[in-house]
Write a protein that holds these residues in place. Structure first.
Motif, PDB file in Angstrom:
ATOM      1  N   PRO A  25       0.823  -1.218   0.000  1.00 26.08           N
ATOM      2  CA  PRO A  25       0.000   0.000   0.000  1.00 26.08           C
ATOM      3  C   PRO A  25       0.857   1.268   0.000  1.00 26.08           C
ATOM      4  N   LEU A  26       0.333   2.309  -0.625  1.00 25.08           N
ATOM      5  CA  LEU A  26       0.952   3.628  -0.593  1.00 25.08           C
ATOM      6  C   LEU A  26       0.153   4.477   0.390  1.00 25.08           C
ATOM      7  N   LYS A  27       0.806   4.903   1.461  1.00 25.40           N
ATOM      8  CA  LYS A  27       0.118   5.668   2.493  1.00 25.40           C
ATOM      9  C   LYS A  27       0.361   7.158   2.282  1.00 25.40           C
ATOM     10  N   VAL A  28      -0.752   7.899   2.242  1.00 25.79           N
ATOM     11  CA  VAL A  28      -0.708   9.323   1.898  1.00 25.79           C
ATOM     12  C   VAL A  28      -1.340  10.126   3.027  1.00 25.79           C
ATOM     13  N   TYR A  29      -0.657  11.198   3.427  1.00 24.90           N
ATOM     14  CA  TYR A  29      -1.181  12.068   4.481  1.00 24.90           C
ATOM     15  C   TYR A  29      -1.386  13.475   3.925  1.00 24.90           C
ATOM     16  N   TYR A  30      -2.599  14.010   4.110  1.00 25.16           N
ATOM     17  CA  TYR A  30      -2.985  15.339   3.645  1.00 25.16           C
ATOM     18  C   TYR A  30      -3.414  16.142   4.871  1.00 25.16           C
ATOM     19  N   PRO A  31      -2.523  16.983   5.442  1.00 27.53           N
ATOM     20  CA  PRO A  31      -2.848  17.705   6.686  1.00 27.53           C
ATOM     21  C   PRO A  31      -3.775  18.889   6.425  1.00 27.53           C
ATOM     22  N   ARG A  32      -5.053  18.575   6.361  1.00 27.12           N
ATOM     23  CA  ARG A  32      -6.036  19.605   6.026  1.00 27.12           C
ATOM     24  C   ARG A  32      -7.365  19.294   6.709  1.00 27.12           C
ATOM     25  N   PRO A  33      -8.028  20.302   7.263  1.00 28.04           N
ATOM     26  CA  PRO A  33      -9.385  20.061   7.779  1.00 28.04           C
ATOM     27  C   PRO A  33     -10.298  19.576   6.664  1.00 28.04           C
ATOM     28  N   LYS A  34     -11.226  18.740   6.998  1.00 29.52           N
ATOM     29  CA  LYS A  34     -12.051  18.132   5.954  1.00 29.52           C
ATOM     30  C   LYS A  34     -12.949  19.138   5.247  1.00 29.52           C
ATOM     31  N   ILE A  35     -13.309  20.237   5.905  1.00 26.76           N
ATOM     32  CA  ILE A  35     -14.084  21.272   5.235  1.00 26.76           C
ATOM     33  C   ILE A  35     -13.149  22.195   4.463  1.00 26.76           C
ATOM     34  N   GLY A  36     -12.005  22.541   5.023  1.00 28.54           N
ATOM     35  CA  GLY A  36     -11.022  23.343   4.322  1.00 28.54           C
ATOM     36  C   GLY A  36     -11.467  24.775   4.128  1.00 28.54           C
ATOM     37  N   LEU A  37     -10.959  25.410   3.075  1.00 23.67           N
ATOM     38  CA  LEU A  37     -11.219  26.816   2.819  1.00 23.67           C
ATOM     39  C   LEU A  37     -12.351  27.017   1.832  1.00 23.67           C
ATOM     40  N   TYR A  38     -12.986  25.969   1.410  1.00 18.85           N
ATOM     41  CA  TYR A  38     -14.004  26.043   0.373  1.00 18.85           C
ATOM     42  C   TYR A  38     -15.359  25.624   0.935  1.00 18.85           C
ATOM     43  N   PRO A  39     -16.435  25.963   0.235  1.00 17.37           N
ATOM     44  CA  PRO A  39     -17.764  25.559   0.685  1.00 17.37           C
ATOM     45  C   PRO A  39     -17.840  24.052   0.886  1.00 17.37           C
ATOM     46  N   ARG A  40     -18.592  23.655   1.896  1.00 15.31           N
ATOM     47  CA  ARG A  40     -18.658  22.243   2.260  1.00 15.31           C
ATOM     48  C   ARG A  40     -19.058  21.345   1.084  1.00 15.31           C
ATOM     49  N   GLU A  41     -20.066  21.772   0.302  1.00 13.59           N
ATOM     50  CA  GLU A  41     -20.555  20.905  -0.769  1.00 13.59           C
ATOM     51  C   GLU A  41     -19.508  20.718  -1.861  1.00 13.59           C
ATOM     52  N   VAL A  42     -18.680  21.760  -2.115  1.00 10.21           N
ATOM     53  CA  VAL A  42     -17.628  21.628  -3.116  1.00 10.21           C
ATOM     54  C   VAL A  42     -16.564  20.666  -2.624  1.00 10.21           C
ATOM     55  N   ASP A  43     -16.140  20.814  -1.379  1.00  4.99           N
ATOM     56  CA  ASP A  43     -15.137  19.912  -0.841  1.00  4.99           C
ATOM     57  C   ASP A  43     -15.629  18.466  -0.810  1.00  4.99           C
ATOM     58  N   LYS A  44     -16.881  18.259  -0.438  1.00  3.21           N
ATOM     59  CA  LYS A  44     -17.406  16.898  -0.389  1.00  3.21           C
ATOM     60  C   LYS A  44     -17.416  16.282  -1.776  1.00  3.21           C
TER      61      LYS A  44
END
Length: 335
Positions: free
Chosen positions: A2-21
């Motif tokens: 497996p390739l393990k990837v870490y993205y240190p970012r809040p799940k909502i981020g800086l964009y509208p929730r529906e776009v991020d989802k």
């Protein structure tokens, strides 16, 4: 494996929730099953990731995982502070995402057309029902048949060149590696950086798309602007300090240049409270009718997060399959 990837970012981020989802769902659907993707603001425990995705890596994030071998910066280029940190970790492979090449190219074209046709001062008058510009001398320039010099012939520059070539412009380009692959349908004449002064006298349009590095800072100054033909246009979607701001302001105010379109600047708001009143330069470009100004939003669009995640999936899938990973960054030159 497996390739393990870490993205240190809040799940909502800086964009509208529906776009991020929507973007997150696209990423999950596109990733190879062998990729384990972790998204969280804190370093995971255990910290055994192979790939770190962030534009501002900290020493803690880099050193936490002994298995880390690749850093993905989720846009084009890298900040000076990031470059300084990464000098301490020469073992890392560093890659960019070029997902915003098309949106940025579209912004460059918008700035070019608006500047060439002098649309903003005319539009302002017409909002007051003033038809007189229609009946006076027309300052608009015809672009077809002219020559464009693209300074920085990467993903953005090639997208701009493709459209302008179709409109009848002759395309010249400057690229660090002139023999690097380019879009197959482009017929540009590509030169190395030392050809700049030889090419500027032919540049009815100078399209700046290069990143800011030690070599490109101040690359276009008074001498270079004086070499350009009278009534030429400059568009900058690379970085502001590539073009000397005083020289540019004077060339526009004195009429050496016909016009300019600028999306990248010299001064930026230091905090949220300053966003409503920070001058973008040390000279009053806003007083000039022959400048089209945009607040560094060229790479954005309502679909940009979808583009980012689509390109990220392509990059990670290449990594897990042992294929060459695109957009490798050379720390020595800064991109």
């Amino acid at each position: 494996m497996p390739l393990k990837v870490y993205y240190p970012r809040p799940k909502i981020g800086l964009y509208p929730r529906e776009v991020d989802k929507q973007a997150w769902d696209l990423l999950q659907a596109a990733l190879d099953p062998e990729i384990e993707f972790m998204i969280a603001p804190e370093i995971p425990d255990p910290a055994d990731y192979h790939v770190l995705i962030t534009g501002w890596p900290t020493k803690e994030q880099i050193e936490a995982s002994p298995d880390l071998h690749t850093l993905v910066i989720p846009w084009a280029g890298l900040t000076e502070s990031t470059r300084e940190i990464l000098q301490e970790y020469p073992q890392l492979n560093i890659h960019n995402l070029h997902h915003n090449a098309v949106p940025t190219a579209e912004t460059a074209l918008m700035l070019l057309f608006a500047a060439a046709k002098c649309i903003l001062p005319i539009e302002r008058k017409f909002r007051g029902h003033d038809w007189r510009p229609r009946y006076g001398p027309n300052p608009a320039l015809l672009l077809s048949g002219k020559t464009m010099l693209i300074l920085g012939y990467g993903a953005i520059g090639q997208q701009v060149g493709r459209v302008c070539q179709a409109m009848g412009l002759n395309i010249l380009a400057i690229r660090r590696n002139p023999d690097a692959p380019a879009l197959e349908d482009l017929q540009a004449e590509v030169h190395p950086p030392d050809a700049l002064h030889k090419l500027l006298p032919f540049a009815n349009v100078l399209m700046v798309t290069v990143p800011l590095t030690d070599e490109t800072r101040g690359l276009i100054g008074k001498r270079e602007l004086d070499l350009m033909p009278e009534n030429s246009i400059l568009v900058n979607v690379g970085r502001g300090p590539v073009v000397d701001q005083e020289a540019l302001y004077k060339a526009l105010k004195e009429g050496k240049l016909h016009s300019a379109g600028i999306d990248v600047w010299y001064n930026y708001p230091p905090d949220e409270d300053s966003r409503a009143h920070t001058p973008p330069a040390d000279f009053p470009f806003y007083e000039l009718d022959n400048v089209v100004m945009s607040p560094h939003r060229g790479g954005g669009a309502s679909e940009v997060e979808l583009l980012r995640m689509s390109h990220l999936a392509e990059l990670l899938n290449a990594a897990v399959h042992g294929e060459p990973i695109p957009n490798k960054v050379d720390l020595k030159v800064g991109y």
